[in-house]
Motif scaffolding. Sequence first.
Motif, PDB file in Angstrom:
ATOM      1  N   SER A   1      44.540  23.964  47.849  1.00 53.78           N
ATOM      2  CA  SER A   1      43.509  24.835  47.287  1.00 53.78           C
ATOM      3  C   SER A   1      42.607  25.394  48.374  1.00 53.78           C
ATOM      4  N   LEU A   2      42.403  26.709  48.295  1.00 49.44           N
ATOM      5  CA  LEU A   2      41.536  27.361  49.272  1.00 49.44           C
ATOM      6  C   LEU A   2      40.087  27.394  48.803  1.00 49.44           C
ATOM      7  N   GLU A   3      39.889  27.046  47.551  1.00 53.57           N
ATOM      8  CA  GLU A   3      38.526  27.185  47.008  1.00 53.57           C
ATOM      9  C   GLU A   3      37.582  26.139  47.593  1.00 53.57           C
ATOM     10  N   PRO A   4      36.336  26.488  47.747  1.00 55.54           N
ATOM     11  CA  PRO A   4      35.739  27.799  47.457  1.00 55.54           C
ATOM     12  C   PRO A   4      35.888  28.722  48.666  1.00 55.54           C
ATOM     13  N   ILE A   5      36.893  29.584  48.632  1.00 51.29           N
ATOM     14  CA  ILE A   5      37.203  30.404  49.794  1.00 51.29           C
ATOM     15  C   ILE A   5      36.061  31.345  50.194  1.00 51.29           C
ATOM     16  N   PRO A   6      35.370  31.983  49.242  1.00 50.40           N
ATOM     17  CA  PRO A   6      34.268  32.870  49.703  1.00 50.40           C
ATOM     18  C   PRO A   6      33.202  32.093  50.472  1.00 50.40           C
ATOM     19  N   ASP A   7      32.879  30.898  49.981  1.00 52.52           N
ATOM     20  CA  ASP A   7      31.851  30.104  50.672  1.00 52.52           C
ATOM     21  C   ASP A   7      32.307  29.732  52.075  1.00 52.52           C
ATOM     22  N   LYS A   8      33.592  29.380  52.180  1.00 54.07           N
ATOM     23  CA  LYS A   8      34.104  28.989  53.495  1.00 54.07           C
ATOM     24  C   LYS A   8      34.014  30.168  54.470  1.00 54.07           C
ATOM     25  N   LEU A   9      34.389  31.324  53.984  1.00 56.47           N
ATOM     26  CA  LEU A   9      34.400  32.497  54.866  1.00 56.47           C
ATOM     27  C   LEU A   9      32.993  32.943  55.235  1.00 56.47           C
ATOM     28  N   VAL A  10      32.090  32.840  54.288  1.00 63.55           N
ATOM     29  CA  VAL A  10      30.680  33.132  54.600  1.00 63.55           C
ATOM     30  C   VAL A  10      30.200  32.153  55.669  1.00 63.55           C
ATOM     31  N   GLY A  11      30.621  30.911  55.524  1.00 57.72           N
ATOM     32  CA  GLY A  11      30.247  29.890  56.503  1.00 57.72           C
ATOM     33  C   GLY A  11      30.778  30.199  57.896  1.00 57.72           C
ATOM     34  N   PHE A  12      31.890  30.901  57.956  1.00 54.05           N
ATOM     35  CA  PHE A  12      32.468  31.271  59.254  1.00 54.05           C
ATOM     36  C   PHE A  12      31.846  32.555  59.807  1.00 54.05           C
ATOM     37  N   GLY A  13      30.915  33.131  59.072  1.00 54.71           N
ATOM     38  CA  GLY A  13      30.197  34.288  59.600  1.00 54.71           C
ATOM     39  C   GLY A  13      30.729  35.629  59.127  1.00 54.71           C
ATOM     40  N   PHE A  14      31.515  35.627  58.050  1.00 49.75           N
ATOM     41  CA  PHE A  14      32.068  36.888  57.543  1.00 49.75           C
ATOM     42  C   PHE A  14      31.197  37.459  56.436  1.00 49.75           C
ATOM     43  N   ASP A  15      31.250  38.763  56.315  1.00 53.87           N
ATOM     44  CA  ASP A  15      30.644  39.476  55.197  1.00 53.87           C
ATOM     45  C   ASP A  15      31.736  39.580  54.134  1.00 53.87           C
ATOM     46  N   VAL A  16      31.612  38.828  53.059  1.00 52.44           N
ATOM     47  CA  VAL A  16      32.719  38.635  52.121  1.00 52.44           C
ATOM     48  C   VAL A  16      32.514  39.443  50.848  1.00 52.44           C
ATOM     49  N   GLU A  17      33.580  40.041  50.391  1.00 47.09           N
ATOM     50  CA  GLU A  17      33.539  40.807  49.146  1.00 47.09           C
ATOM     51  C   GLU A  17      34.835  40.552  48.390  1.00 47.09           C
ATOM     52  N   GLU A  18      34.759  40.433  47.094  1.00 50.89           N
ATOM     53  CA  GLU A  18      35.971  40.268  46.281  1.00 50.89           C
ATOM     54  C   GLU A  18      36.171  41.516  45.441  1.00 50.89           C
ATOM     55  N   VAL A  19      37.388  42.043  45.447  1.00 55.53           N
ATOM     56  CA  VAL A  19      37.675  43.217  44.615  1.00 55.53           C
ATOM     57  C   VAL A  19      39.043  43.069  43.963  1.00 55.53           C
ATOM     58  N   ASP A  20      39.268  43.870  42.949  1.00 55.48           N
ATOM     59  CA  ASP A  20      40.565  43.941  42.298  1.00 55.48           C
ATOM     60  C   ASP A  20      41.528  44.672  43.245  1.00 55.48           C
ATOM     61  N   GLY A  21      42.566  43.980  43.652  1.00 57.96           N
ATOM     62  CA  GLY A  21      43.503  44.553  44.618  1.00 57.96           C
ATOM     63  C   GLY A  21      44.435  45.586  44.029  1.00 57.96           C
TER      64      GLY A  21
ATOM     65  N   LEU B   1      41.296  40.219  47.921  1.00 54.63           N
ATOM     66  CA  LEU B   1      41.926  41.091  46.927  1.00 54.63           C
ATOM     67  C   LEU B   1      42.531  40.246  45.808  1.00 54.63           C
ATOM     68  N   ARG B   2      41.983  40.401  44.614  1.00 56.55           N
ATOM     69  CA  ARG B   2      42.600  39.720  43.462  1.00 56.55           C
ATOM     70  C   ARG B   2      43.827  40.534  43.071  1.00 56.55           C
ATOM     71  N   THR B   3      44.990  39.951  43.241  1.00 59.86           N
ATOM     72  CA  THR B   3      46.217  40.703  42.990  1.00 59.86           C
ATOM     73  C   THR B   3      47.163  39.916  42.090  1.00 59.86           C
ATOM     74  N   VAL B   4      48.204  40.593  41.656  1.00 56.48           N
ATOM     75  CA  VAL B   4      49.226  39.968  40.810  1.00 56.48           C
ATOM     76  C   VAL B   4      50.558  40.071  41.539  1.00 56.48           C
ATOM     77  N   LYS B   5      51.163  38.924  41.761  1.00 57.54           N
ATOM     78  CA  LYS B   5      52.479  38.948  42.410  1.00 57.54           C
ATOM     79  C   LYS B   5      53.464  39.647  41.468  1.00 57.54           C
ATOM     80  N   GLY B   6      54.215  40.586  42.006  1.00 56.96           N
ATOM     81  CA  GLY B   6      55.165  41.323  41.174  1.00 56.96           C
ATOM     82  C   GLY B   6      54.527  42.451  40.387  1.00 56.96           C
ATOM     83  N   ARG B   7      53.338  42.859  40.782  1.00 61.32           N
ATOM     84  CA  ARG B   7      52.545  43.840  40.026  1.00 61.32           C
ATOM     85  C   ARG B   7      53.360  45.101  39.657  1.00 61.32           C
ATOM     86  N   GLY B   8      53.304  45.429  38.378  1.00 57.87           N
ATOM     87  CA  GLY B   8      53.933  46.669  37.922  1.00 57.87           C
ATOM     88  C   GLY B   8      55.260  46.458  37.226  1.00 57.87           C
TER      89      GLY B   8
END
Lengths: 308, 271
Positions: free
Chosen positions: B192-212, B234-241
């Motif tokens: 599990s990568l969660e909480p990924i946004p918190d981890k990335l903010v902790g590493f000094g990134f400007d984090v944004e989540e969007v629909d991929g 990017l929130r995405t769906v494997k096999g999208r479409g």
Amino acid sequence: MRNAFCSAMQTLAETVDYAFLTGDLGFMALEPLQQALGDRFVNAGVAEQNMVTVAAGMARTGFQCWAYSIAPFIYARPFEQVRNDVCFHDADVKLVGNGGGYGYGVMGPTHHALEDYGVLLTLPGLRVHIPIFASDLAEIVPRMAADRHPAYLRLGRCERPPGYVPPAYAPWRRLLDGERGVLVIAGPLAGPVVARALETPATARPAIWGLSELSAGGLAPPAELLQEIARHDALVVAEEHCAHGGVGQMLALELGVRGGLPRRFQACAARGYPTGLYGSQAYHRAASGLDPASVLDAVNALMDRKAT
Amino acid sequence: MPNANSAVASPQDAARDLPRLAQRARARLLAMHFKAGVGHIGGNLSALDALLCLHHAALGADDAFILSKGHAAGALYASLWSCGQLTDAQLDTFHADGTRLAAHPAGGWHEAIPFSTGSLGHGLGLASGLAFGRRLRRQPGRVHCLMSDGECEEGSVWEALMFAGHHRLSNLTVMVDRNGLQGFGATGEVASLEPIPDKLVGFGFDVEEVDGHDFGAMTAAFSRSSDRPRMILLRTVKGRGVSFMEGRMEWHYLPLSPEQFALALAEVEAR
């Protein structure tokens, strides 16, 4: 050799636009370089994989990048980064490993580099440089910089015999005259062997050749050396590296292809840890039969053997 | 640069065309994979919209892009095809003997494919080196890098995140294709990568989540800058479409049968 390396890099900075990355090493050695390079000296931290990849990325912006660490941490830890990011892209990245062979002595096997150049020479386009004496760095560093391809510099400890004046730098050098056989030695291991051989008259010692530059494309032994090997029909190669992938194997193959393989051949190489115990560089050399007396004994034993 | 259209169209105009372009590119991507008889389709379809958005609406003349999730090479090729950077004839060589279009991108022959990638965990370090070198040289432009979420299990990713964050590489934008599925399980089950946004903010990134798959949201996110490196999840769906591929791990591997290809193509063209 670290200080000589640092000095050569400072001189290089006067003519070459390069960046230097270190994996958090260089205390009491690289400070003058850090000062000279300013923001082009980067401590990339204890993260060698990333350091090598960053160097490959930076090279795309026109910087020649030199990446420095203890020898095993610059080729073994980031091997895939060297292969994929540096060599696949023919990036102008120079890897610098301090303490080749058993150089880090009692620090233990994790800090030794016994297969570094054998492994690296499997990669496309990479050349290896192994200075024998500290004074070689002033020649080797600009030579590496001028060749805008991947390279590995294996630094060791300079053991120039007192009073001995090395011949001018060349990838192959006849370090000492002798009439009893031919001995080729890669890198700084040559220093103590030359020191020991100097105690023996030229009639009773081998001619000693030093080798400082390796390429998978061929070692290009000079004609004078080839003639000497042919005359004695014998050759001993000594290196602080495992036999597999080492200079002994490379030279034997090259001589064999040329049809000049002598009937008497001996490769003296690092054997790992045959005693199961640890100690200084000199201790490990001796355990592998790479101490000066053992190497010269190997030459004598070979010369006593009749060529069949 | 990859986006031939960007010289004449604003990002907003280009984004408006993206749904139509995406339909064509998706169909071309499926045809390419079907012709070659190969898989890896799921992760290509999840990344395709982001790549199209980059190539058509985000990348400028001074920008660089590195596809770190090299197994989405098919999507990269389809996207470059959609903006005229690759031809139909070139796409027809995908996976064939003597092709330049290997299953993972081989760099050095095309301006828009600067590095060979495929082994995961390399792209972000390369992008960081490129961004760092450009900053030292005071060169303009941003460096963009697209990773997969499973790729974030590689230790080298975290070394690179630390480097980029520490050096505040504000000319770097990283995107993670969070389709939630990896080679042999769901990312949440494997590591599990969660909480990924918190981890990335902790590493000094400007984090944004969007629909991929939301072109407008991605276009806006890709164009934003910061005084820190940007990270767009990017929130995405494997096999999208393609309905029978969406969210299904097996489409990381499976090739299409003729019947499945016809069905998939019909679905994509009906959208």
